[in-house]
Design a protein around this motif. Structure first.
Motif, PDB file in Angstrom:
ATOM      1  N   GLN A  81       4.781 -12.530   5.203  1.00 10.09           N
ATOM      2  CA  GLN A  81       5.956 -11.660   5.246  1.00 10.09           C
ATOM      3  C   GLN A  81       6.747 -11.800   3.955  1.00 10.09           C
ATOM      4  OE1 GLN A  81       8.774 -12.728   8.282  1.00 10.09           O
ATOM      5  NE2 GLN A  81       9.949 -10.834   8.117  1.00 10.09           N
ATOM      6  N   SER A  82       7.241 -10.685   3.449  1.00 11.99           N
ATOM      7  CA  SER A  82       8.057 -10.720   2.245  1.00 11.99           C
ATOM      8  C   SER A  82       8.914  -9.462   2.208  1.00 11.99           C
ATOM      9  CB  SER A  82       7.176 -10.838   1.000  1.00 11.99           C
ATOM     10  OG  SER A  82       7.950 -11.161  -0.133  1.00 11.99           O
ATOM     11  N   GLY A  83       9.575  -9.263   1.114  1.00 12.91           N
ATOM     12  CA  GLY A  83      10.405  -8.073   1.023  1.00 12.91           C
ATOM     13  C   GLY A  83      11.040  -7.954  -0.349  1.00 12.91           C
ATOM     14  N   PRO A  84      11.398  -6.727  -0.669  1.00  9.70           N
ATOM     15  CA  PRO A  84      11.439  -5.545   0.189  1.00  9.70           C
ATOM     16  C   PRO A  84      10.118  -4.778   0.194  1.00  9.70           C
ATOM     17  CG  PRO A  84      12.376  -5.021  -1.932  1.00  9.70           C
ATOM     18  CD  PRO A  84      12.053  -6.491  -1.974  1.00  9.70           C
ATOM     19  N   MET A  85       9.999  -3.821   1.117  1.00 10.83           N
ATOM     20  CA  MET A  85       8.900  -2.864   1.053  1.00 10.83           C
ATOM     21  C   MET A  85       9.090  -2.053  -0.225  1.00 10.83           C
ATOM     22  SD  MET A  85       6.794  -2.879   3.785  1.00 10.83           S
ATOM     23  CE  MET A  85       6.150  -1.202   3.919  1.00 10.83           C
ATOM     24  N   LEU A  86       7.998  -1.776  -0.921  1.00 12.56           N
ATOM     25  CA  LEU A  86       8.061  -0.977  -2.143  1.00 12.56           C
ATOM     26  C   LEU A  86       7.810   0.498  -1.848  1.00 12.56           C
ATOM     27  CD1 LEU A  86       6.023  -3.379  -4.454  1.00 12.56           C
ATOM     28  CD2 LEU A  86       8.510  -3.084  -4.428  1.00 12.56           C
ATOM     29  N   VAL A  87       6.789   0.734  -1.028  1.00  5.40           N
ATOM     30  CA  VAL A  87       6.433   2.101  -0.633  1.00  5.40           C
ATOM     31  C   VAL A  87       6.315   2.149   0.884  1.00  5.40           C
ATOM     32  CG1 VAL A  87       4.725   3.958  -0.823  1.00  5.40           C
ATOM     33  CG2 VAL A  87       5.178   2.471  -2.794  1.00  5.40           C
ATOM     34  N   ILE A  88       6.913   3.178   1.488  1.00 10.34           N
ATOM     35  CA  ILE A  88       6.884   3.347   2.941  1.00 10.34           C
ATOM     36  C   ILE A  88       6.433   4.770   3.244  1.00 10.34           C
ATOM     37  CG2 ILE A  88       8.208   3.131   5.094  1.00 10.34           C
ATOM     38  CD1 ILE A  88      10.366   1.682   3.255  1.00 10.34           C
ATOM     39  N   ASP A  89       5.312   4.902   3.933  1.00 13.13           N
ATOM     40  CA  ASP A  89       4.772   6.226   4.261  1.00 13.13           C
ATOM     41  C   ASP A  89       4.652   7.116   3.024  1.00 13.13           C
ATOM     42  OD1 ASP A  89       4.607   5.566   6.979  1.00 13.13           O
ATOM     43  OD2 ASP A  89       6.665   6.209   7.347  1.00 13.13           O
ATOM     44  N   GLY A  90       4.199   6.526   1.933  1.00 14.83           N
ATOM     45  CA  GLY A  90       3.959   7.279   0.710  1.00 14.83           C
ATOM     46  C   GLY A  90       5.185   7.562  -0.141  1.00 14.83           C
ATOM     47  N   GLU A  91       6.341   7.062   0.270  1.00 14.77           N
ATOM     48  CA  GLU A  91       7.580   7.303  -0.469  1.00 14.77           C
ATOM     49  C   GLU A  91       8.206   5.988  -0.916  1.00 14.77           C
ATOM     50  OE1 GLU A  91       8.553  10.251  -1.379  1.00 14.77           O
ATOM     51  OE2 GLU A  91       6.985  11.277  -0.221  1.00 14.77           O
ATOM     52  N   LEU A  92       8.925   6.033  -2.040  1.00 10.66           N
ATOM     53  CA  LEU A  92       9.599   4.840  -2.536  1.00 10.66           C
ATOM     54  C   LEU A  92      10.678   4.391  -1.565  1.00 10.66           C
ATOM     55  CD1 LEU A  92      10.171   5.556  -6.354  1.00 10.66           C
ATOM     56  CD2 LEU A  92       8.162   4.607  -5.225  1.00 10.66           C
ATOM     57  N   ASN A  93      10.899   3.087  -1.510  1.00 11.57           N
ATOM     58  CA  ASN A  93      12.018   2.549  -0.733  1.00 11.57           C
ATOM     59  C   ASN A  93      13.309   3.211  -1.235  1.00 11.57           C
ATOM     60  OD1 ASN A  93      14.163   0.905   0.270  1.00 11.57           O
ATOM     61  ND2 ASN A  93      12.793  -0.853   0.381  1.00 11.57           N
ATOM     62  N   PHE A 120       2.706   1.808  -7.575  1.00 15.56           N
ATOM     63  CA  PHE A 120       1.912   1.857  -6.346  1.00 15.56           C
ATOM     64  C   PHE A 120       1.857   3.283  -5.795  1.00 15.56           C
ATOM     65  CE2 PHE A 120       3.032  -2.631  -6.544  1.00 15.56           C
ATOM     66  CZ  PHE A 120       1.834  -3.235  -6.186  1.00 15.56           C
ATOM     67  N   LYS A 121       2.975   3.979  -5.823  1.00 17.75           N
ATOM     68  CA  LYS A 121       2.991   5.355  -5.329  1.00 17.75           C
ATOM     69  C   LYS A 121       2.073   6.242  -6.165  1.00 17.75           C
ATOM     70  CE  LYS A 121       5.896   9.361  -4.395  1.00 17.75           C
ATOM     71  NZ  LYS A 121       7.240   9.990  -4.476  1.00 17.75           N
ATOM     72  N   ASN A 122       2.109   6.086  -7.479  1.00 18.59           N
ATOM     73  CA  ASN A 122       1.267   6.896  -8.367  1.00 18.59           C
ATOM     74  C   ASN A 122      -0.219   6.612  -8.184  1.00 18.59           C
ATOM     75  OD1 ASN A 122       3.508   8.141  -9.419  1.00 18.59           O
ATOM     76  ND2 ASN A 122       3.528   6.969 -11.323  1.00 18.59           N
ATOM     77  N   ASN A 123      -0.516   5.457  -7.586  1.00 15.26           N
ATOM     78  CA  ASN A 123      -1.909   5.108  -7.295  1.00 15.26           C
ATOM     79  C   ASN A 123      -2.270   5.390  -5.836  1.00 15.26           C
ATOM     80  OD1 ASN A 123      -3.492   3.656  -9.632  1.00 15.26           O
ATOM     81  ND2 ASN A 123      -1.359   3.028  -9.832  1.00 15.26           N
ATOM     82  N   ASP A 124      -1.435   6.242  -5.197  1.00 17.61           N
ATOM     83  CA  ASP A 124      -1.710   6.764  -3.849  1.00 17.61           C
ATOM     84  C   ASP A 124      -1.614   5.744  -2.728  1.00 17.61           C
ATOM     85  OD1 ASP A 124      -2.176   9.332  -4.927  1.00 17.61           O
ATOM     86  OD2 ASP A 124      -4.264   8.826  -5.348  1.00 17.61           O
ATOM     87  N   CYS A 125      -0.865   4.676  -2.931  1.00 19.17           N
ATOM     88  CA  CYS A 125      -0.643   3.717  -1.842  1.00 19.17           C
ATOM     89  C   CYS A 125       0.347   4.309  -0.837  1.00 19.17           C
ATOM     90  CB  CYS A 125      -0.091   2.400  -2.377  1.00 19.17           C
ATOM     91  SG  CYS A 125      -1.277   1.452  -3.354  1.00 19.17           S
ATOM     92  N   GLU A 126      -0.047   4.353   0.426  1.00 21.24           N
ATOM     93  CA  GLU A 126       0.853   4.821   1.478  1.00 21.24           C
ATOM     94  C   GLU A 126       1.898   3.762   1.804  1.00 21.24           C
ATOM     95  OE1 GLU A 126       1.266   7.694   3.516  1.00 21.24           O
ATOM     96  OE2 GLU A 126       0.251   8.537   1.774  1.00 21.24           O
ATOM     97  N   SER A 127       1.536   2.503   1.583  1.00 21.62           N
ATOM     98  CA  SER A 127       2.469   1.399   1.817  1.00 21.62           C
ATOM     99  C   SER A 127       2.231   0.317   0.782  1.00 21.62           C
ATOM    100  CB  SER A 127       2.300   0.825   3.233  1.00 21.62           C
ATOM    101  OG  SER A 127       0.971   0.366   3.411  1.00 21.62           O
ATOM    102  N   ALA A 128       3.308  -0.336   0.385  1.00 26.65           N
ATOM    103  CA  ALA A 128       3.204  -1.433  -0.590  1.00 26.65           C
ATOM    104  C   ALA A 128       4.348  -2.405  -0.351  1.00 26.65           C
ATOM    105  CB  ALA A 128       3.240  -0.897  -2.018  1.00 26.65           C
ATOM    106  N   LEU A 129       4.084  -3.677  -0.631  1.00 25.05           N
ATOM    107  CA  LEU A 129       5.050  -4.737  -0.358  1.00 25.05           C
ATOM    108  C   LEU A 129       5.272  -5.608  -1.588  1.00 25.05           C
ATOM    109  CD1 LEU A 129       6.714  -6.276   1.887  1.00 25.05           C
ATOM    110  CD2 LEU A 129       4.648  -7.669   2.235  1.00 25.05           C
ATOM    111  N   TYR A 130       6.518  -5.892  -1.867  1.00 23.41           N
ATOM    112  CA  TYR A 130       6.893  -6.834  -2.929  1.00 23.41           C
ATOM    113  C   TYR A 130       6.586  -8.240  -2.437  1.00 23.41           C
ATOM    114  CZ  TYR A 130      10.256  -9.404  -5.930  1.00 23.41           C
ATOM    115  OH  TYR A 130      10.879 -10.265  -6.802  1.00 23.41           O
TER     116      TYR A 130
END
Length: 257
Positions: free
Chosen positions: A159-171, A213-223
């Motif tokens: 577990q960590s944070g913050p989320m970087l990308v959520i459902d394909g959109e930036l936090n 991460f978003k530009n590389n098509d990640c739907e979700s990403a975590l810091y």
């Protein structure tokens, strides 16, 4: 005879003109390729892993219950097990004595509980934060802490944070042009289920790091973590063996005999 000579000269001129044009176009194409450079070559070091075909593990302590702490120690550990360290990155924030700050699951065992506090201090509590997990069948996911379901199928989780990308959109908490700069590392899930790990080579703000991460098509990403972050990736001539951490995420493979 003069007509034949004239025709031959004309054909030669056409051929020379065509060759010159093709060469000029080739030079133009090469010059264009030299101008366009992928961003990761200068600002981000990244690595893609297919968890179903490559062996990805989470580490914290060795079999003697001693902290591993460093990539150098991990390298020794896996080599003693007749394995080779391919890639390593610190896997989340940690407390004073290198214990995970938050949820940590290793080989199906919960070694540190989920932290559901939302109004704490520091990057970890910048909402929403989240959990990166891998099931026993090597299915990876990154979800917000609020949506995370802890089940027996989770073989590894941090577990960590913050989320970087959520459902394909930036936090939405991130501000473009923010002066909050730091070295940062994180992980994202690609559309095909592969994992994209990345670390900035120089200080970067959350907005720009998440955009990678978003530009590389990640739907979700975590810091995962900030200034202490290091990456060991010999295949890209990047071998940072210094630094001490809590959880370490690494790819290993059997040594070739």
């Amino acid at each position: 005879m003069r007509l034949k000579s004239y025709i031959l000269v004309l054909i030669s001129c056409v051929i020379l003109f065509s060759c010159k044009s093709e060469n000029e176009n080739a030079v133009a194409i090469c010059n264009t390729k030299n101008i366009i450079q992928p961003p990761e070559d200068t600002t981000i070091i990244s690595y893609i892993i297919n968890p179903k075909k490559q062996t990805l593990k989470f580490y914290w302590k060795n079999k003697h219950d001693s902290l591993i702490k460093t990539f150098k120690n991990l390298k020794t550990e896996v080599e003693n097990n007749n394995e080779k360290l391919i890639f390593a990155v610190n896997g989340g924030m940690f407390k004073k004595h290198f214990s995970p700050q938050d949820l940590y699951i290793e080989k199906g065992k919960i070694l540190s509980k989920l932290d559901t506090i939302q109004n704490g201090f520091g990057n970890f509590y910048l909402q929403p934060n989240g959990v990166f997990s891998i099931t026993e069948k090597a299915v990876s996911s990154i979800t917000t802490t609020q949506n995370f379901m802890s089940t027996s199928n989770n073989y590894y989780a941090t577990q960590s944070g913050p989320m970087l990308v959520i459902d394909g959109e930036l936090n939405p908490k991130f501000n473009k042009g923010s002066s909050n700069l730091n070295i940062r590392n994180g992980v994202g899930v690609l559309p095909n289920g592969d994992l994209l790990f990345a670390m900035s080579k120089k200080e970067i703000n959350f907005h720009d790091f998440a955009t990678f991460f978003k530009n590389n098509d990640c739907e979700s990403a975590l810091y995962l973590d900030g200034f202490v972050s290091k990456t060991y990736l010999p295949s890209k001539h990047w071998e940072q063996l210094e630094g001490e951490f809590g959880v370490i995420i690494a790819e290993i493979k059997p040594k070739e005999n």
